[in-house]
Design a protein around this motif. Structure first.
Motif, PDB file in Angstrom:
ATOM      1  N   ARG A  15       0.846  -1.193   0.000  1.00 15.25           N
ATOM      2  CA  ARG A  15       0.000   0.000   0.000  1.00 15.25           C
ATOM      3  C   ARG A  15       0.879   1.239   0.000  1.00 15.25           C
ATOM      4  NH1 ARG A  15      -4.294  -0.361   4.706  1.00 15.25           N
ATOM      5  NH2 ARG A  15      -4.896   1.584   3.698  1.00 15.25           N
ATOM      6  N   PRO A  16       0.501   2.232  -0.780  1.00 13.07           N
ATOM      7  CA  PRO A  16       1.314   3.453  -0.784  1.00 13.07           C
ATOM      8  C   PRO A  16       1.260   4.136   0.569  1.00 13.07           C
ATOM      9  CG  PRO A  16      -0.751   3.782  -1.976  1.00 13.07           C
ATOM     10  CD  PRO A  16      -0.657   2.321  -1.677  1.00 13.07           C
ATOM     11  N   ALA A  17       2.354   4.766   0.915  1.00 11.76           N
ATOM     12  CA  ALA A  17       2.410   5.482   2.183  1.00 11.76           C
ATOM     13  C   ALA A  17       1.432   6.654   2.148  1.00 11.76           C
ATOM     14  CB  ALA A  17       3.820   5.993   2.429  1.00 11.76           C
ATOM     15  N   PRO A  18       0.759   6.925   3.252  1.00  9.16           N
ATOM     16  CA  PRO A  18      -0.165   8.064   3.264  1.00  9.16           C
ATOM     17  C   PRO A  18       0.590   9.377   3.140  1.00  9.16           C
ATOM     18  CG  PRO A  18       0.101   7.167   5.474  1.00  9.16           C
ATOM     19  CD  PRO A  18       0.810   6.231   4.547  1.00  9.16           C
ATOM     20  N   PRO A  19      -0.070  10.414   2.663  1.00 11.26           N
ATOM     21  CA  PRO A  19       0.583  11.721   2.572  1.00 11.26           C
ATOM     22  C   PRO A  19       1.068  12.202   3.937  1.00 11.26           C
ATOM     23  CG  PRO A  19      -1.471  11.707   1.344  1.00 11.26           C
ATOM     24  CD  PRO A  19      -1.438  10.442   2.121  1.00 11.26           C
ATOM     25  N   ALA A  20       2.102  12.989   3.915  1.00  6.46           N
ATOM     26  CA  ALA A  20       2.631  13.541   5.160  1.00  6.46           C
ATOM     27  C   ALA A  20       1.626  14.516   5.764  1.00  6.46           C
ATOM     28  CB  ALA A  20       3.952  14.248   4.894  1.00  6.46           C
ATOM     29  N   LEU A  21       1.622  14.585   7.067  1.00  2.56           N
ATOM     30  CA  LEU A  21       0.821  15.555   7.804  1.00  2.56           C
ATOM     31  C   LEU A  21       1.771  16.611   8.356  1.00  2.56           C
ATOM     32  CD1 LEU A  21      -1.475  16.799   9.487  1.00  2.56           C
ATOM     33  CD2 LEU A  21      -1.256  14.882  11.074  1.00  2.56           C
ATOM     34  N   VAL A  22       1.612  17.837   7.898  1.00  6.12           N
ATOM     35  CA  VAL A  22       2.436  18.944   8.375  1.00  6.12           C
ATOM     36  C   VAL A  22       1.564  19.845   9.243  1.00  6.12           C
ATOM     37  CG1 VAL A  22       3.874  20.918   7.761  1.00  6.12           C
ATOM     38  CG2 VAL A  22       3.905  18.851   6.338  1.00  6.12           C
ATOM     39  N   VAL A  23       1.825  19.839  10.521  1.00  8.15           N
ATOM     40  CA  VAL A  23       1.108  20.720  11.445  1.00  8.15           C
ATOM     41  C   VAL A  23       1.786  22.084  11.404  1.00  8.15           C
ATOM     42  CG1 VAL A  23       0.503  21.139  13.852  1.00  8.15           C
ATOM     43  CG2 VAL A  23       0.354  18.830  12.910  1.00  8.15           C
ATOM     44  N   VAL A  24       1.007  23.115  11.098  1.00  6.29           N
ATOM     45  CA  VAL A  24       1.556  24.461  10.944  1.00  6.29           C
ATOM     46  C   VAL A  24       1.207  25.281  12.176  1.00  6.29           C
ATOM     47  CG1 VAL A  24       1.699  26.494   9.482  1.00  6.29           C
ATOM     48  CG2 VAL A  24       1.228  24.260   8.451  1.00  6.29           C
ATOM     49  N   ALA A  25       2.188  25.512  13.030  1.00 11.77           N
ATOM     50  CA  ALA A  25       1.998  26.313  14.233  1.00 11.77           C
ATOM     51  C   ALA A  25       2.426  27.750  13.955  1.00 11.77           C
ATOM     52  CB  ALA A  25       2.800  25.733  15.389  1.00 11.77           C
ATOM     53  N   HIS A  26       1.925  28.659  14.769  1.00 13.39           N
ATOM     54  CA  HIS A  26       2.288  30.068  14.575  1.00 13.39           C
ATOM     55  C   HIS A  26       3.728  30.324  14.967  1.00 13.39           C
ATOM     56  CE1 HIS A  26       2.695  34.364  15.512  1.00 13.39           C
ATOM     57  NE2 HIS A  26       1.780  34.539  14.584  1.00 13.39           N
ATOM     58  N   GLY A  27       4.124  29.841  16.116  1.00 10.36           N
ATOM     59  CA  GLY A  27       5.436  30.151  16.669  1.00 10.36           C
ATOM     60  C   GLY A  27       5.304  31.142  17.816  1.00 10.36           C
ATOM     61  N   SER A  28       6.191  31.040  18.802  1.00 13.14           N
ATOM     62  CA  SER A  28       6.104  31.888  19.986  1.00 13.14           C
ATOM     63  C   SER A  28       7.485  32.006  20.619  1.00 13.14           C
ATOM     64  CB  SER A  28       5.117  31.294  20.997  1.00 13.14           C
ATOM     65  OG  SER A  28       5.160  31.981  22.224  1.00 13.14           O
ATOM     66  N   ARG A  29       7.717  33.145  21.275  1.00 14.97           N
ATOM     67  CA  ARG A  29       8.961  33.305  22.040  1.00 14.97           C
ATOM     68  C   ARG A  29       8.895  32.588  23.385  1.00 14.97           C
ATOM     69  NH1 ARG A  29       8.279  38.234  19.385  1.00 14.97           N
ATOM     70  NH2 ARG A  29      10.054  38.773  18.032  1.00 14.97           N
ATOM     71  N   ASP A  30       7.709  32.185  23.778  1.00 14.26           N
ATOM     72  CA  ASP A  30       7.545  31.453  25.031  1.00 14.26           C
ATOM     73  C   ASP A  30       7.959  29.996  24.800  1.00 14.26           C
ATOM     74  OD1 ASP A  30       6.506  29.975  27.236  1.00 14.26           O
ATOM     75  OD2 ASP A  30       5.060  31.570  27.629  1.00 14.26           O
ATOM     76  N   PRO A  31       8.980  29.502  25.491  1.00 10.80           N
ATOM     77  CA  PRO A  31       9.440  28.125  25.238  1.00 10.80           C
ATOM     78  C   PRO A  31       8.379  27.073  25.545  1.00 10.80           C
ATOM     79  CG  PRO A  31      10.476  29.036  27.220  1.00 10.80           C
ATOM     80  CD  PRO A  31       9.771  30.172  26.539  1.00 10.80           C
ATOM     81  N   ALA A  33       5.427  27.069  24.505  1.00 12.12           N
ATOM     82  CA  ALA A  33       4.617  26.844  23.305  1.00 12.12           C
ATOM     83  C   ALA A  33       5.192  25.712  22.467  1.00 12.12           C
ATOM     84  CB  ALA A  33       4.523  28.127  22.489  1.00 12.12           C
ATOM     85  N   LEU A  34       6.490  25.752  22.204  1.00 12.08           N
ATOM     86  CA  LEU A  34       7.109  24.719  21.373  1.00 12.08           C
ATOM     87  C   LEU A  34       7.020  23.356  22.042  1.00 12.08           C
ATOM     88  CD1 LEU A  34       8.642  23.828  18.892  1.00 12.08           C
ATOM     89  CD2 LEU A  34      10.775  24.563  19.996  1.00 12.08           C
ATOM     90  N   SER A  35       7.256  23.295  23.352  1.00 10.44           N
ATOM     91  CA  SER A  35       7.176  22.000  24.036  1.00 10.44           C
ATOM     92  C   SER A  35       5.750  21.457  24.027  1.00 10.44           C
ATOM     93  CB  SER A  35       7.692  22.129  25.473  1.00 10.44           C
ATOM     94  OG  SER A  35       6.900  23.034  26.220  1.00 10.44           O
ATOM     95  N   THR A  36       4.756  22.346  24.130  1.00 13.80           N
ATOM     96  CA  THR A  36       3.360  21.903  24.094  1.00 13.80           C
ATOM     97  C   THR A  36       2.990  21.380  22.714  1.00 13.80           C
ATOM     98  OG1 THR A  36       2.738  23.496  25.810  1.00 13.80           O
ATOM     99  CG2 THR A  36       0.970  22.641  24.413  1.00 13.80           C
TER     100      THR A  36
END
Length: 256
Positions: A15-31, A33-36
């Motif tokens: 079976r072909p591999a499913p398409p990639a899922l790219v989660v697009v986050a805004h970004g933050s200076r608060d560390p 946010a990235l860990s969450t």
């Protein structure tokens, strides 16, 4: 005696591999946010281990979305905005970054409005102590980032309506920037209506400056951001599947 032919099963088709899922986050200076966001992606991977899951930020954090897409080459990918409403990022930034890449991309809708978000909002309010006061004196402020795009305000208003229906109390949207009312104005409005027990629902995907500022203005209790609530991972995958179903239903135009 005629020889018998041995029956050899056909080779298994992969079976072909499913398409990639790219989660697009805004970004933050608060560390936090990235860990969450990273923890949320781990939840998504656990639910669908067959789907390659990647992260790309619009700004402020690595990896930036263009770099994530560049690493994917010409791979098929679904971009799911980790954003709660329509607005400039959904309408302009993300499509422009996708168009500039070699990846074969499908753009999913933002997370909100959706009943799964109401599940997460209600759970965060309950964790913060909501539910022990009479409904006739209670109300909720749905604190969001804010946007100048009227569609963003419409989407947040729809979520407020869904949450009000679920809780059975008034829910007023309020914004940290770029839109009105502010949290302070929403508090005054509810107090004037006799609503003394006012909880703040944090309509943010992760901790950050806006979420912190809004929580400090809560007159009674403030819920945590949506974060890694299980409904968030379910909703990311729902938007992924929804985008693929939409793409599959679109007619293929024959080349001239």
């Amino acid at each position: 005696m005629p020889s018998q032919l041995s029956l050899v099963p056909p080779p298994a088709t992969r079976r072909p591999a499913p398409p990639a899922l790219v989660v697009v986050a805004h970004g933050s200076r608060d560390p936090r946010a990235l860990s969450t966001v990273s923890a949320l992606l781990d939840r998504v991977r656990a639910l669908r281990p067959d789907v390659p899951v990647h992260l790309g930020h619009i700004e402020l954090n690595a990896p930036l979305l263009p770099d994530t897409l560049a690493a994917l080459g010409d791979t098929e990918a679904v971009l799911v905005p980790l954003l709660l409403s329509r607005g400039y990022h959904v309408k302009q930034d993300i499509p422009e970054m996708a168009a500039a890449s070699r990846a074969r991309t499908h753009l999913a809708a933002p997370l909100g409005p959706h009943p799964l978000l109401v599940d997460a909002l209600q759970a965060r309010l309950t964790e913060a102590g909501w539910g022990g006061t009479p409904h006739r004196t209670s109300a909720v402020i749905l604190a969001a980032a804010g946007s100048r795009d009227p569609d963003a305000k419409t989407d947040t208003g729809r979520t407020a309506h869904l949450l009000a229906t679920r809780l059975g109390v008034p829910v007023i949207p309020a914004y940290a920037s770029a839109a009105t009312p502010t949290v302070e104005t929403a508090v005054r409005t509810l107090l004037a209506r006799g609503r003394r027990h006012i909880a703040l629902a944090s309509y943010f995907t992760a901790p950050g400056r806006f979420a912190t500022e809004c929580a400090r203005k809560a007159p009674w209790t403030a819920a945590a951001p949506l974060g890694t609530h299980p409904a968030m991972a379910d909703l990311v995958l729902h938007r992924y599947d929804e985008a693929l179903a939409t793409a599959a239903a679109q007619p293929v135009l024959a080349s001239a």
